[in-house]
Scaffold this active site. Sequence first.
Site, mmCIF file in Angstrom:
data_model
loop_
_atom_site.group_PDB
_atom_site.id
_atom_site.type_symbol
_atom_site.label_atom_id
_atom_site.label_comp_id
_atom_site.label_asym_id
_atom_site.label_seq_id
_atom_site.Cartn_x
_atom_site.Cartn_y
_atom_site.Cartn_z
ATOM 1 N N THR A 154 -3.711 9.179 -6.213
ATOM 2 C CA THR A 154 -4.685 10.228 -6.505
ATOM 3 C C THR A 154 -5.218 10.099 -7.924
ATOM 4 O O THR A 154 -6.296 10.609 -8.241
ATOM 5 C CB THR A 154 -4.067 11.618 -6.276
ATOM 6 O OG1 THR A 154 -3.456 11.645 -4.983
ATOM 7 C CG2 THR A 154 -5.108 12.718 -6.340
ATOM 8 N N TYR A 195 8.222 5.004 -3.154
ATOM 9 C CA TYR A 195 7.093 5.596 -2.439
ATOM 10 C C TYR A 195 6.914 4.828 -1.134
ATOM 11 O O TYR A 195 6.445 3.691 -1.116
ATOM 12 C CB TYR A 195 5.838 5.519 -3.311
ATOM 13 C CG TYR A 195 4.640 6.276 -2.786
ATOM 14 C CD1 TYR A 195 4.717 7.107 -1.673
ATOM 15 C CD2 TYR A 195 3.413 6.148 -3.419
ATOM 16 C CE1 TYR A 195 3.611 7.791 -1.211
ATOM 17 C CE2 TYR A 195 2.292 6.830 -2.964
ATOM 18 C CZ TYR A 195 2.404 7.648 -1.858
ATOM 19 O OH TYR A 195 1.294 8.319 -1.400
ATOM 20 N N LYS A 205 9.601 9.374 -2.244
ATOM 21 C CA LYS A 205 8.427 10.143 -1.868
ATOM 22 C C LYS A 205 8.026 9.629 -0.497
ATOM 23 O O LYS A 205 7.628 8.470 -0.348
ATOM 24 C CB LYS A 205 7.286 9.946 -2.868
ATOM 25 C CG LYS A 205 5.996 10.648 -2.455
ATOM 26 C CD LYS A 205 4.826 10.308 -3.365
ATOM 27 C CE LYS A 205 3.543 10.945 -2.846
ATOM 28 N NZ LYS A 205 2.357 10.551 -3.640
#
EC number: 4.3.3.7
Length: 314
Positions: free
Chosen positions: A57, A145, A173
């Site tokens: 992001t 991740y 995550k």
Amino acid sequence: MTVCPTATEGRPFGRVLTAMVTPFDAEGKLDLDLAQDLAAYLVDTVGNDGLVVNGTTGESPTTTDDEKEQLLRAVVEAVGDRATVVAGAGTNDTAHSVELARGAEKAGAHGLLVVTPYYSRPPQEGLYSHFTTVADATELPVMLYDIPPRSVVPIQTDTLKRLAEHPRIKAVKDSKHDLLAGSDVIANSGLAYYSGEDPLNLPWLSVGAVGFVSVVGHVVGDRLRQMLDTYEAGDVAGAREIHHGLLPVYRSMNFVGGVIFSKTAMRLCGYETGQPRLPLPAATDEQVRIITSDLWDAGLVLVNPDAAAEVTSR
């Protein structure tokens, strides 16, 4: 090993972290003053106790290594005494990831987010070697991740259990959407799980996740914290009600994608962060209208959806 400022027992990186957008000025250049203002806003007003900088992001594919380090230093300076600052350091090049990890440590990051190498499609042994090599490069705690929708290759359950034995690999995550696999890892390793897919935040809590790494936390970090608190207080029905109230926000984010949604939503809520860098375009008028309508439904904006395109084009 570094200890994150908001770490508690079982929560090595805190509870509610937003994957922060990278602010750009009108010319598309990195805006460090705005980045510091935004970081303080997300922590002090919205209620996040952590930020992920230079993640997906944060448009990490289109920022230079120098920009990444400047941004990280600015955010640490702004909120590093009261929030956990996690640096995205994952690439599909292990050597480059090591360089980014070491640079993040020097810049003052409290932890690292290391994504599954994308495009190369390495086997599980390659994933294990990649993650442990990056973890060995610094004294920072690592959050893995796991996001096969972007990387294609998932981190398999047995690989995650092996990685959990590394002293600095502390958390995952998860954007794999496999609650069964995650439940197995949670039950049979010391890894802390953070939901990396906002619509699944509440379901992940039900199987043992300890917090969120959120995109919608830009605008509803306070509600995410409330949902987490409510669930852990034993009020599952109350947490479900908060979750249902967030459905319009989740819907818009999934419709346009995290970067475009976040920068548009922040603008509609009165906080300018600039437009994305190509290949991500600015939101279209129709996307702005839909995002505004959904934010309106969630009680987040006072702008009539019919006037949204005019607001975001100023």
